[in-house]
Design a protein around this motif. Structure first.
Motif, PDB file in Angstrom:
ATOM      1  N   ARG A 189       0.822  -1.224   0.000  1.00  0.00           N
ATOM      2  CA  ARG A 189       0.000   0.000   0.000  1.00  0.00           C
ATOM      3  C   ARG A 189       0.851   1.267   0.000  1.00  0.00           C
ATOM      4  O   ARG A 189       0.372   2.339  -0.344  1.00  0.00           O
ATOM      5  N   LEU A 190       2.128   1.157   0.383  1.00  0.00           N
ATOM      6  CA  LEU A 190       3.016   2.324   0.362  1.00  0.00           C
ATOM      7  C   LEU A 190       3.387   2.739  -1.065  1.00  0.00           C
ATOM      8  O   LEU A 190       3.875   3.840  -1.286  1.00  0.00           O
ATOM      9  N   ALA A 191       3.140   1.863  -2.016  1.00  0.00           N
ATOM     10  CA  ALA A 191       3.459   2.186  -3.410  1.00  0.00           C
ATOM     11  C   ALA A 191       2.653   3.392  -3.895  1.00  0.00           C
ATOM     12  O   ALA A 191       3.159   4.197  -4.678  1.00  0.00           O
ATOM     13  N   GLU A 192       1.422   3.534  -3.423  1.00  0.00           N
ATOM     14  CA  GLU A 192       0.591   4.650  -3.904  1.00  0.00           C
ATOM     15  C   GLU A 192       1.152   6.016  -3.507  1.00  0.00           C
ATOM     16  O   GLU A 192       1.361   6.863  -4.379  1.00  0.00           O
ATOM     17  N   PRO A 193       1.414   6.278  -2.220  1.00  0.00           N
ATOM     18  CA  PRO A 193       1.975   7.602  -1.905  1.00  0.00           C
ATOM     19  C   PRO A 193       3.355   7.825  -2.535  1.00  0.00           C
ATOM     20  O   PRO A 193       3.689   8.956  -2.911  1.00  0.00           O
ATOM     21  N   LEU A 194       4.127   6.776  -2.685  1.00  0.00           N
ATOM     22  CA  LEU A 194       5.429   6.918  -3.341  1.00  0.00           C
ATOM     23  C   LEU A 194       5.243   7.219  -4.828  1.00  0.00           C
ATOM     24  O   LEU A 194       5.979   8.025  -5.406  1.00  0.00           O
ATOM     25  N   GLY A 195       4.241   6.591  -5.440  1.00  0.00           N
ATOM     26  CA  GLY A 195       3.923   6.878  -6.841  1.00  0.00           C
ATOM     27  C   GLY A 195       3.456   8.312  -7.028  1.00  0.00           C
ATOM     28  O   GLY A 195       3.834   8.985  -7.986  1.00  0.00           O
ATOM     29  N   VAL A 196       2.658   8.799  -6.093  1.00  0.00           N
ATOM     30  CA  VAL A 196       2.190  10.188  -6.149  1.00  0.00           C
ATOM     31  C   VAL A 196       3.380  11.146  -6.019  1.00  0.00           C
ATOM     32  O   VAL A 196       3.464  12.144  -6.740  1.00  0.00           O
ATOM     33  N   LEU A 197       4.300  10.835  -5.134  1.00  0.00           N
ATOM     34  CA  LEU A 197       5.511  11.647  -4.970  1.00  0.00           C
ATOM     35  C   LEU A 197       6.298  11.709  -6.281  1.00  0.00           C
ATOM     36  O   LEU A 197       6.763  12.775  -6.696  1.00  0.00           O
ATOM     37  N   LEU A 198       6.402  10.587  -6.955  1.00  0.00           N
ATOM     38  CA  LEU A 198       7.111  10.530  -8.238  1.00  0.00           C
ATOM     39  C   LEU A 198       6.402  11.390  -9.288  1.00  0.00           C
ATOM     40  O   LEU A 198       7.045  12.145 -10.018  1.00  0.00           O
ATOM     41  N   ILE A 199       5.089  11.296  -9.348  1.00  0.00           N
ATOM     42  CA  ILE A 199       4.310  12.090 -10.306  1.00  0.00           C
ATOM     43  C   ILE A 199       4.465  13.587 -10.021  1.00  0.00           C
ATOM     44  O   ILE A 199       4.661  14.380 -10.943  1.00  0.00           O
ATOM     45  N   LYS A 200       4.417  13.958  -8.750  1.00  0.00           N
ATOM     46  CA  LYS A 200       4.588  15.382  -8.402  1.00  0.00           C
ATOM     47  C   LYS A 200       5.969  15.882  -8.822  1.00  0.00           C
ATOM     48  O   LYS A 200       6.106  16.988  -9.323  1.00  0.00           O
ATOM     49  N   TYR A 201       6.979  15.047  -8.629  1.00  0.00           N
ATOM     50  CA  TYR A 201       8.329  15.432  -9.043  1.00  0.00           C
ATOM     51  C   TYR A 201       8.393  15.640 -10.558  1.00  0.00           C
ATOM     52  O   TYR A 201       8.900  16.648 -11.035  1.00  0.00           O
ATOM     53  N   PHE A 227       1.893   3.609 -11.763  1.00  0.00           N
ATOM     54  CA  PHE A 227       1.260   4.893 -11.433  1.00  0.00           C
ATOM     55  C   PHE A 227       1.537   5.922 -12.521  1.00  0.00           C
ATOM     56  O   PHE A 227       0.652   6.665 -12.918  1.00  0.00           O
ATOM     57  N   LEU A 228       2.771   5.962 -12.993  1.00  0.00           N
ATOM     58  CA  LEU A 228       3.121   6.880 -14.076  1.00  0.00           C
ATOM     59  C   LEU A 228       2.325   6.554 -15.340  1.00  0.00           C
ATOM     60  O   LEU A 228       1.809   7.440 -16.023  1.00  0.00           O
ATOM     61  N   SER A 229       2.229   5.275 -15.642  1.00  0.00           N
ATOM     62  CA  SER A 229       1.522   4.816 -16.836  1.00  0.00           C
ATOM     63  C   SER A 229       0.054   5.261 -16.826  1.00  0.00           C
ATOM     64  O   SER A 229      -0.452   5.770 -17.824  1.00  0.00           O
ATOM     65  N   LYS A 230      -0.593   5.078 -15.695  1.00  0.00           N
ATOM     66  CA  LYS A 230      -2.003   5.483 -15.581  1.00  0.00           C
ATOM     67  C   LYS A 230      -2.147   7.003 -15.663  1.00  0.00           C
ATOM     68  O   LYS A 230      -3.016   7.516 -16.354  1.00  0.00           O
ATOM     69  N   TYR A 231      -1.301   7.702 -14.946  1.00  0.00           N
ATOM     70  CA  TYR A 231      -1.403   9.158 -14.894  1.00  0.00           C
ATOM     71  C   TYR A 231      -1.156   9.791 -16.268  1.00  0.00           C
ATOM     72  O   TYR A 231      -1.851  10.719 -16.660  1.00  0.00           O
ATOM     73  N   TYR A 232      -0.150   9.295 -16.982  1.00  0.00           N
ATOM     74  CA  TYR A 232       0.220   9.886 -18.272  1.00  0.00           C
ATOM     75  C   TYR A 232      -0.379   9.144 -19.468  1.00  0.00           C
ATOM     76  O   TYR A 232      -0.108   9.509 -20.609  1.00  0.00           O
ATOM     77  N   ASP A 233      -1.179   8.118 -19.204  1.00  0.00           N
ATOM     78  CA  ASP A 233      -1.820   7.335 -20.268  1.00  0.00           C
ATOM     79  C   ASP A 233      -0.787   6.889 -21.312  1.00  0.00           C
ATOM     80  O   ASP A 233      -0.960   7.085 -22.522  1.00  0.00           O
ATOM     81  N   THR A 234       0.292   6.323 -20.807  1.00  0.00           N
ATOM     82  CA  THR A 234       1.392   5.832 -21.630  1.00  0.00           C
ATOM     83  C   THR A 234       1.655   4.397 -21.201  1.00  0.00           C
ATOM     84  O   THR A 234       1.628   4.090 -20.008  1.00  0.00           O
ATOM     85  N   LEU A 257      14.270   7.400 -14.501  1.00  0.00           N
ATOM     86  CA  LEU A 257      13.607   8.064 -13.392  1.00  0.00           C
ATOM     87  C   LEU A 257      13.612   7.120 -12.200  1.00  0.00           C
ATOM     88  O   LEU A 257      13.141   5.989 -12.297  1.00  0.00           O
ATOM     89  N   THR A 258      14.180   7.596 -11.089  1.00  0.00           N
ATOM     90  CA  THR A 258      14.130   6.815  -9.864  1.00  0.00           C
ATOM     91  C   THR A 258      13.417   7.625  -8.793  1.00  0.00           C
ATOM     92  O   THR A 258      13.424   8.863  -8.828  1.00  0.00           O
ATOM     93  N   LEU A 259      12.814   6.916  -7.882  1.00  0.00           N
ATOM     94  CA  LEU A 259      12.149   7.583  -6.769  1.00  0.00           C
ATOM     95  C   LEU A 259      13.167   8.298  -5.895  1.00  0.00           C
ATOM     96  O   LEU A 259      12.960   9.427  -5.473  1.00  0.00           O
ATOM     97  N   SER A 260      14.315   7.636  -5.661  1.00  0.00           N
ATOM     98  CA  SER A 260      15.303   8.234  -4.775  1.00  0.00           C
ATOM     99  C   SER A 260      16.715   7.940  -5.244  1.00  0.00           C
ATOM    100  O   SER A 260      16.949   7.051  -6.056  1.00  0.00           O
ATOM    101  N   ARG A 261      17.628   8.720  -4.697  1.00  0.00           N
ATOM    102  CA  ARG A 261      19.042   8.538  -5.023  1.00  0.00           C
ATOM    103  C   ARG A 261      19.839   8.479  -3.727  1.00  0.00           C
ATOM    104  O   ARG A 261      19.721   9.376  -2.879  1.00  0.00           O
ATOM    105  N   ALA A 262      20.614   7.411  -3.599  1.00  0.00           N
ATOM    106  CA  ALA A 262      21.494   7.286  -2.440  1.00  0.00           C
ATOM    107  C   ALA A 262      22.654   8.251  -2.636  1.00  0.00           C
ATOM    108  O   ALA A 262      23.277   8.265  -3.687  1.00  0.00           O
TER     109      ALA A 262
END
Length: 174
Positions: free
Chosen positions: A31-43, A82-89, A164-169
């Motif tokens: 379930r944590l994938a959704e807020p992380l996906g939203v964070l990625l979309i906002k970025y 999440f990106l695929s759904k949001y951008y219809d790609t 595109l990555t969610l985070s970078r070490a």
């Protein structure tokens, strides 16, 4: 041949994001994938250098089938979804992990490139041929995994590979 042209990371791999990624992956809190996906979309929405209208497909970095079976999902695929759904790609699972490797975080920096060398192949070349693709993963560390994936995609004929990555070490040296 330049494997990846643009590498973008939404956050640093620290704090709450680090905890969320670790819980997603190792405690199977899907379930944590959704807020992380939203964070990625906002970025992405606030990153003018990454024009999502030019992307033909989202390609998640694959897990080895054994690791995917144990975890029950691929976190990169969830984020790409999440990106695929949001951008219809389309999300295209074009890459296969053909070699079971030691998790990169368990290895010293110098052995990570060797660890993933030859570990990926493009299973669906027609899906990436002459396409601009966005390779999606959860964490960018040394870049060894994305470099190997990007190389495979370019050999298969991708027009351009961005990452595109969610985070970078970030190490002390960065």
């Amino acid at each position: 041949m330049k494997p990846a042209l643009g590498i973008f990371s939404a956050t640093k791999y620290e704090g709450v994001v680090r905890q969320a990624i670790q819980r997603l992956k190792f405690e199977r809190r899907k379930r944590l994938a959704e807020p992380l996906g939203v964070l990625l979309i906002k970025y992405v929405t606030h990153t003018p250098l990454l024009n999502m209208r030019e992307i033909d497909a989202f390609i998640p970095v694959p897990l080895h089938p054994r690791r995917r079976k144990i975890r029950g999902f691929n976190q990169a695929e969830l984020l790409a979804g999440f990106l695929s759904k949001y951008y219809d790609t389309p999300l295209v699972n074009a890459l296969e992990r053909t070699k079971e490797t030691t998790p990169q975080f368990e290895l010293p920096r110098v052995t990570r490139l060797e660890n993933v060398k030859g570990a990926f192949k493009v299973a669906e070349p027609r899906a990436v041929y002459n396409k601009r693709v966005l390779l999606v993963d959860d964490i960018y560390t040394t870049g060894a995994t994305i470099a190997e994936c990007s190389k495979s995609l370019m050999i298969a004929g991708s027009k351009r590979v961005d990452v595109l990555t969610l985070s970078r070490a970030v190490s002390e040296a960065d």
